[in-house]
Structure formats: structure tokens, C-alpha cells
Design a protein around this motif. Structure first.
Motif, PDB file in Angstrom:
ATOM      1  N   ALA A 124       0.251  -0.681  -0.134  1.00  0.00           N
ATOM      2  CA  ALA A 124       0.150   0.341   0.172  1.00  0.00           C
ATOM      3  C   ALA A 124       0.796   1.453  -0.126  1.00  0.00           C
ATOM      4  N   GLU A 125       0.304   1.721  -0.639  1.00  0.00           N
ATOM      5  CA  GLU A 125       1.238   3.546  -0.881  1.00  0.00           C
ATOM      6  C   GLU A 125      -0.003   4.494  -0.861  1.00  0.00           C
ATOM      7  N   ALA A 129      -2.697   0.465  -3.440  1.00  0.00           N
ATOM      8  CA  ALA A 129      -2.031  -0.489  -3.226  1.00  0.00           C
ATOM      9  C   ALA A 129      -2.424  -1.850  -4.484  1.00  0.00           C
ATOM     10  N   VAL A 130      -1.286  -2.670  -4.222  1.00  0.00           N
ATOM     11  CA  VAL A 130      -0.893  -3.758  -4.978  1.00  0.00           C
ATOM     12  C   VAL A 130      -1.300  -5.090  -4.068  1.00  0.00           C
ATOM     13  N   VAL A 191       7.755  -5.898  -6.795  1.00  0.00           N
ATOM     14  CA  VAL A 191       8.153  -5.646  -7.868  1.00  0.00           C
ATOM     15  C   VAL A 191       7.831  -4.879  -8.964  1.00  0.00           C
ATOM     16  N   TYR A 192       6.003  -5.165  -8.418  1.00  0.00           N
ATOM     17  CA  TYR A 192       5.443  -4.473  -9.221  1.00  0.00           C
ATOM     18  C   TYR A 192       4.157  -3.249  -8.815  1.00  0.00           C
ATOM     19  N   PRO A 193       4.783  -2.570  -7.889  1.00  0.00           N
ATOM     20  CA  PRO A 193       4.068  -1.008  -7.240  1.00  0.00           C
ATOM     21  C   PRO A 193       3.058  -0.790  -7.627  1.00  0.00           C
ATOM     22  N   PRO A 194       2.480  -0.603  -6.366  1.00  0.00           N
ATOM     23  CA  PRO A 194       1.049   0.680  -7.182  1.00  0.00           C
ATOM     24  C   PRO A 194       1.805   2.145  -7.773  1.00  0.00           C
ATOM     25  N   ASN A 195       1.051   2.523  -8.376  1.00  0.00           N
ATOM     26  CA  ASN A 195       2.133   3.621  -9.839  1.00  0.00           C
ATOM     27  C   ASN A 195       2.943   2.890 -10.732  1.00  0.00           C
TER      28      ASN A 195
END
Length: 220
Positions: A124-125, A129-130, A191-195
Motif C-alpha cells: 500500500a502507498e 495498493a497492490v 516488483v510491480y508496486p502501486p503506480n
């Protein structure tokens, strides 16, 4: 002497055959490190392979549940369209780990996929979230679809756009791209965070009522 020579020759042939059999194992392991992306935009739905940047994996992947502290994500998505993707999830991250469940059902003219899952991770950012989950039950799978089984993982990105008291309202959103990773692949939550461009490359869909997205990021 002839019999001894034949025995030695047979032994060499047997050893050579064993060596050839063993050589298939690394190739088989590599073939299982597969990742698929599922792009769903309007009436188009496609599966395709994706190659993960190994350098990015090493630098970004810090294991399931990147957040330190507490994070939460939950939601329900069922668009009002023909053959909708139905997705529900609930996840908490605290000092005991990640907990929660998810369910995905997609019925298309050329395939059907219905999966039950347990939470693997949350990244979460802010209000994004991812969410990652491990498939615990393949309820139904048929048609033109990759050979997904239990222990595969599913990832998607969501945005909680609810703004209380702001006088305005933006719909919550979910990425049009889902990622399906085999059990042998690395965890992709970080590896693939939010944004990350991976999520925006196919755009996002609005989550309309009664659907919703909730994201809470209380990192330390």
C-alpha cells in the motif's frame, strides 16, 4: 571376455541414459517460472506472457508484505456489462503477517475461470495498493486459458478514491491488467508496486456501486 565387454557397454549405455534424463530437470524448472498478464478492457480479454526484469526483482523484491506497520485493502468489483469479471478481496497486514481471502470469477465465450485464494501480500502507498493472493482452490477452469493450478498467484492494483467531506467524489478504480504467476516465480507485490507502468499500460476501470475499494496505509 566378450560377455564382460557387453556388460561394461550396457552399463555405459545405462549411465548415459540416466544423465540425459537428469538434464531435463533444469529446463523443466525454467519453464515453470512463467508469468501471464490478463488484460481486460471493455469486451476484449487476452492472456499473454511477460518477462520479469531480473535486476528489478533483486532491487525491489523484499518479500511478501512490504509495508511495515499496518495495511488494509478490501473491495468488490462487478461491472454492469456482458460477461463481467467478478472480484472480491479482503486483506490485513500487521505484525503477525498477511491475512485474508479473495475470489475471482470470469466467464467469457472462450474460457471460464473461477478461483478461491488466500492473501499473500499487500503493498500500500497512500490510497493505492497492490494485492497479491495464492490460489487455494480452482473451482472451475476451462477453455482457452493457461494451465493455472493451485499455488499459482494473482496480483492486481486498486485505488481508493473516496474523499469524505471534500465536496467531490471520484470513483474507486481497479487496474485492467491482472498478473498470474506460477508457484516457482518470485513474489511480485514489490516488483510491480502501486503506480508502476505495468498497471497503467492498459488503463484502469471505475468501480461502480455496489462495488467499492478500501485501502489503508499506516506504515511506520
Amino acid at each position: 571376455m566378450k560377455n564382460l565387454f557387453l556388460a561394461i557397454l550396457s552399463g555405459l549405455i545405462l549411465l548415459t541414459a540416466c544423465s540425459k534424463d537428469e538434464s531435463f530437470e533444469p529446463i523443466d524448472e525454467q519453464s515453470n517460472e512463467v508469468v501471464y498478464v490478463f488484460d481486460q478492457n471493455m469486451d476484449v480479454a487476452d492472456f499473454s506472457n511477460v518477462t520479469i526484469d531480473k535486476i528489478q526483482e533483486i532491487s525491489n523484491n523484499r518479500g511478501p508484505g512490504y509495508n511495515e506497520g499496518f495495511a488494509h485493502s478490501s473491495g468488490f468489483y462487478k461491472p454492469q456489462c456482458k460477461d463481467p469479471m467478478i472480484l472480491s478481496w479482503f486483506a490485513n497486514l500487521d505484525d503477525t503477517g498477511c491475512h485474508g481471502t479473495a475470489e475471482l470469477q470470469i466467464i467469457r465465450p472462450n474460457f471460464t475461470m473461477h478461483l478461491a485464494m488466500e492473501t499473500e501480500c499487500i503493498n500500500a502507498e497512500g490510497n493505492k495498493a497492490v494485492y497479491g493472493a495464492i490460489i487455494t482452490e480452482v473451482i472451475e477452469i476451462s477453455g482457452n486459458i493457461p494451465p493455472i493450478t493451485e499455488m499459482w498467484r494473482l496480483y492486481f492494483e486498486v485505488t481508493d478514491n473516496y474523499q469524505m467531506g471534500s465536496g467531490g467524489f471520484d470513483h474507486d478504480q481497479i487496474s485492467n491488467r491482472l498478473i498470474l504467476a506460477s508457484p516457482r516465480s518470485v513474489s511480485l507485490c514489490n516488483v510491480y508496486p502501486p503506480n508502476h507502468p505495468m498497471w497503467s499500460s492498459e488503463g484502469h476501470s471505475d468501480v461502480m456501486s455496489p462495488g467499492f475499494v478500501k485501502v489503508t496505509d499506516l506504515t511506520e
